[in-house]
Design an enzyme around this catalytic site. Structure first.
Site, mmCIF file in Angstrom:
data_model
loop_
_atom_site.group_PDB
_atom_site.id
_atom_site.type_symbol
_atom_site.label_atom_id
_atom_site.label_comp_id
_atom_site.label_asym_id
_atom_site.label_seq_id
_atom_site.Cartn_x
_atom_site.Cartn_y
_atom_site.Cartn_z
ATOM 1 N N ASP A 1 -2.636 9.533 -5.423
ATOM 2 C CA ASP A 1 -2.580 8.394 -4.565
ATOM 3 C C ASP A 1 -2.310 7.186 -5.618
ATOM 4 O O ASP A 1 -2.917 7.322 -6.807
ATOM 5 C CB ASP A 1 -3.648 8.068 -3.690
ATOM 6 C CG ASP A 1 -3.363 6.544 -3.039
ATOM 7 O OD1 ASP A 1 -2.515 6.332 -2.450
ATOM 8 O OD2 ASP A 1 -4.557 5.853 -2.835
ATOM 9 N N LEU A 2 -1.580 5.931 -5.384
ATOM 10 C CA LEU A 2 -1.323 5.021 -6.289
ATOM 11 C C LEU A 2 -2.328 3.938 -6.324
ATOM 12 O O LEU A 2 -3.258 3.631 -7.425
ATOM 13 C CB LEU A 2 0.161 4.361 -6.272
ATOM 14 C CG LEU A 2 0.439 3.336 -7.138
ATOM 15 C CD1 LEU A 2 0.585 3.850 -8.802
ATOM 16 C CD2 LEU A 2 1.723 2.681 -6.682
ATOM 17 N N ASP A 3 -2.409 3.217 -5.294
ATOM 18 C CA ASP A 3 -3.235 2.145 -5.109
ATOM 19 C C ASP A 3 -4.755 2.483 -4.877
ATOM 20 O O ASP A 3 -4.983 3.206 -4.011
ATOM 21 C CB ASP A 3 -2.857 1.229 -3.594
ATOM 22 C CG ASP A 3 -1.363 0.789 -3.844
ATOM 23 O OD1 ASP A 3 -1.286 -0.056 -4.936
ATOM 24 O OD2 ASP A 3 -0.816 0.838 -2.743
ATOM 25 N N THR B 1 -4.887 -2.436 -6.822
ATOM 26 C CA THR B 1 -3.752 -3.624 -6.157
ATOM 27 C C THR B 1 -4.623 -3.972 -4.985
ATOM 28 O O THR B 1 -4.080 -5.096 -4.377
ATOM 29 C CB THR B 1 -2.561 -2.884 -5.840
ATOM 30 O OG1 THR B 1 -2.738 -1.534 -5.219
ATOM 31 C CG2 THR B 1 -1.590 -2.585 -6.886
ATOM 32 N N LYS C 1 -7.084 0.123 3.315
ATOM 33 C CA LYS C 1 -6.877 0.868 2.178
ATOM 34 C C LYS C 1 -6.047 2.313 2.845
ATOM 35 O O LYS C 1 -6.417 2.551 3.616
ATOM 36 C CB LYS C 1 -8.198 1.290 1.489
ATOM 37 C CG LYS C 1 -8.580 0.122 0.439
ATOM 38 C CD LYS C 1 -9.727 0.774 -0.343
ATOM 39 C CE LYS C 1 -10.194 -0.624 -1.194
ATOM 40 N NZ LYS C 1 -11.554 -0.296 -1.987
ATOM 41 N N SER D 1 2.246 8.029 -2.207
ATOM 42 C CA SER D 1 1.685 6.762 -1.903
ATOM 43 C C SER D 1 2.173 6.182 -0.676
ATOM 44 O O SER D 1 3.598 6.228 -0.456
ATOM 45 C CB SER D 1 1.858 5.724 -3.100
ATOM 46 O OG SER D 1 1.457 4.290 -2.574
ATOM 47 N N ALA D 2 1.502 5.314 0.261
ATOM 48 C CA ALA D 2 2.190 4.821 1.259
ATOM 49 C C ALA D 2 2.850 3.465 1.021
ATOM 50 O O ALA D 2 3.806 3.019 1.633
ATOM 51 C CB ALA D 2 0.994 4.575 2.343
ATOM 52 N N LYS E 1 -0.375 8.517 6.423
ATOM 53 C CA LYS E 1 -1.671 9.272 6.191
ATOM 54 C C LYS E 1 -2.400 8.810 7.520
ATOM 55 O O LYS E 1 -2.415 7.832 7.716
ATOM 56 C CB LYS E 1 -2.316 8.713 4.865
ATOM 57 C CG LYS E 1 -1.527 9.267 3.689
ATOM 58 C CD LYS E 1 -2.156 8.700 2.509
ATOM 59 C CE LYS E 1 -1.191 8.561 1.141
ATOM 60 N NZ LYS E 1 -1.616 8.088 0.008
ATOM 61 N N GLU F 1 -7.490 10.785 -4.008
ATOM 62 C CA GLU F 1 -7.289 9.718 -2.932
ATOM 63 C C GLU F 1 -8.479 8.859 -2.931
ATOM 64 O O GLU F 1 -9.916 9.354 -2.917
ATOM 65 C CB GLU F 1 -7.257 10.268 -1.558
ATOM 66 C CG GLU F 1 -5.855 10.398 -1.063
ATOM 67 C CD GLU F 1 -5.346 9.058 -0.826
ATOM 68 O OE1 GLU F 1 -6.164 8.070 -0.703
ATOM 69 O OE2 GLU F 1 -4.016 9.061 -0.337
ATOM 70 N N ASP F 2 -8.421 7.558 -2.774
ATOM 71 C CA ASP F 2 -9.581 6.756 -2.349
ATOM 72 C C ASP F 2 -9.742 6.226 -1.116
ATOM 73 O O ASP F 2 -10.761 5.513 -0.665
ATOM 74 C CB ASP F 2 -9.343 5.159 -3.265
ATOM 75 C CG ASP F 2 -8.465 4.284 -2.704
ATOM 76 O OD1 ASP F 2 -7.019 5.040 -2.401
ATOM 77 O OD2 ASP F 2 -8.468 3.316 -2.503
HETATM 78 C C1 BG6 Z 1 -1.333 1.662 0.176
HETATM 79 C C2 BG6 Z 1 -2.246 0.497 0.307
HETATM 80 O O1 BG6 Z 1 -1.333 2.323 -0.928
HETATM 81 O O2 BG6 Z 1 0.046 1.148 0.647
HETATM 82 C C3 BG6 Z 1 -2.409 -0.288 1.468
HETATM 83 O O3 BG6 Z 1 -3.659 1.124 0.167
HETATM 84 C C4 BG6 Z 1 -0.936 -0.738 1.850
HETATM 85 O O4 BG6 Z 1 -3.321 -1.342 1.360
HETATM 86 C C5 BG6 Z 1 0.114 0.186 1.963
HETATM 87 O O5 BG6 Z 1 -0.779 -1.447 3.096
HETATM 88 C C6 BG6 Z 1 1.539 -0.167 1.840
HETATM 89 O O6 BG6 Z 1 1.937 -0.743 0.897
HETATM 90 P P1 BG6 Z 1 3.259 -1.629 0.691
HETATM 91 O O7 BG6 Z 1 3.070 -2.104 -0.676
HETATM 92 O O8 BG6 Z 1 4.406 -0.849 1.186
HETATM 93 O O9 BG6 Z 1 3.061 -3.042 1.662
HETATM 94 MG MG MG Z 2 -5.091 4.262 -2.143
#
Ligand code: BG6
Ligand code: MG
Length: 217
Positions: free
Chosen positions: A10-12, A18, A46, A116-117, A147, A171-172
């Site tokens: 996962d990224l964030d 972030t 998150k 990542s989402a 997810k 994953e966090d």
């Molecule tokens: C996830 C974050 O990785 O991405 C969420 O943990 C965030 O907080 C989601 O809402 C979507 O991100 P983005 O950059 O597409 O708004």
């Molecule tokens: Mg995350």
């Protein structure tokens, strides 16, 4: 490394923190509308997609009069503030041990991917100078089911040509750990063991992770 052939990150919250920028931008939006929410509430965002996050936040403020078009405008406004903040990110913001652990996987012949989402994944990876560091990048631009649906990780495994059972996800977020398990993968939780109960193991960060620990999963 016999069992594990791929690691999907996962990224964030795993590679970079972030969450603080997401929080600032969402808080500014909520304040503009006329309410506030806490850092504790922010924890629930998150791993949650942009629109789902907005819906949760509007619920906290008891805001019920927004149309779908209004919501799109609000989410866009938040994203503009957010992208302005992440445009100033540098490789110094890569979380401790992240680059080193990914590199040790690569050196051991283990494939690596991002799952990542976030639709901002390419921008963030570019700012961190990690764009060509992963064998595959699957993000919010290429998945339809959020997810805990395993889609993002299954697409990652497919892109790497590795069976889900030979993949480990880092994953966090609770929903992210669930997504990994739902996809038939192993899950390493990054954060608190109380929160990430379903993970096979939980560590505080990738600086605490070793290849030996992967073998024991
Ligand atoms: C996830 C974050 O990785 O991405 C969420 O943990 C965030 O907080 C989601 O809402 C979507 O991100 P983005 O950059 O597409 O708004
Ligand atoms: Mg995350």
């Amino acid at each position: 490394m016999k069992n594990i052939q791929a690691c999907i990150f996962d990224l964030d919250g795993v590679i970079v923190d972030t969450a603080v920028y997401h929080y600032k931008a969402w808080k500014r939006l909520a304040n503009d509308i006329g309410f506030d929410f806490t850092e504790h509430q922010n924890e629930q965002l998150k791993g949650v997609s942009r629109i789902a996050s907005l819906n949760l936040i509007l619920g906290w403020g008891n805001v019920t009069d927004k149309t779908e078009a209004d919501k799109l405008e609000l989410a866009t406004r938040k994203n503009e503030w957010y992208t302005e903040m992440i445009s100033k990110m540098t490789p110094a913001e890569i979380l401790p041990g992240a680059r080193e652990f990914v590199q040790s996987c690569r050196d051991a012949g283990i494939k690596t991917a991002i799952g990542s989402a976030s639709k901002n994944t390419p921008t963030i990876l570019a700012k961190l100078e990690l764009l060509s560091f992963f064998d595959a990048v699957i993000d919010g631009n290429s998945v339809t089911n959020p997810k805990p649906d395993p889609e993002v990780f299954l697409k990652g495994a497919e892109a790497l040509h590795v069976a889900p059972s030979a993949c480990v996800v880092f994953e966090d977020a609770i929903a992210g750990v669930e997504a990994a398990i739902n996809g038939g993968m192993k899950a390493v939780g990054i954060g608190s063991p109380e929160l990430l109960k379903e993970a096979n193991i939980v560590v505080s960060g990738l600086d605490k992770m070793t290849l030996e620990m992967l073998e024991e999963l």
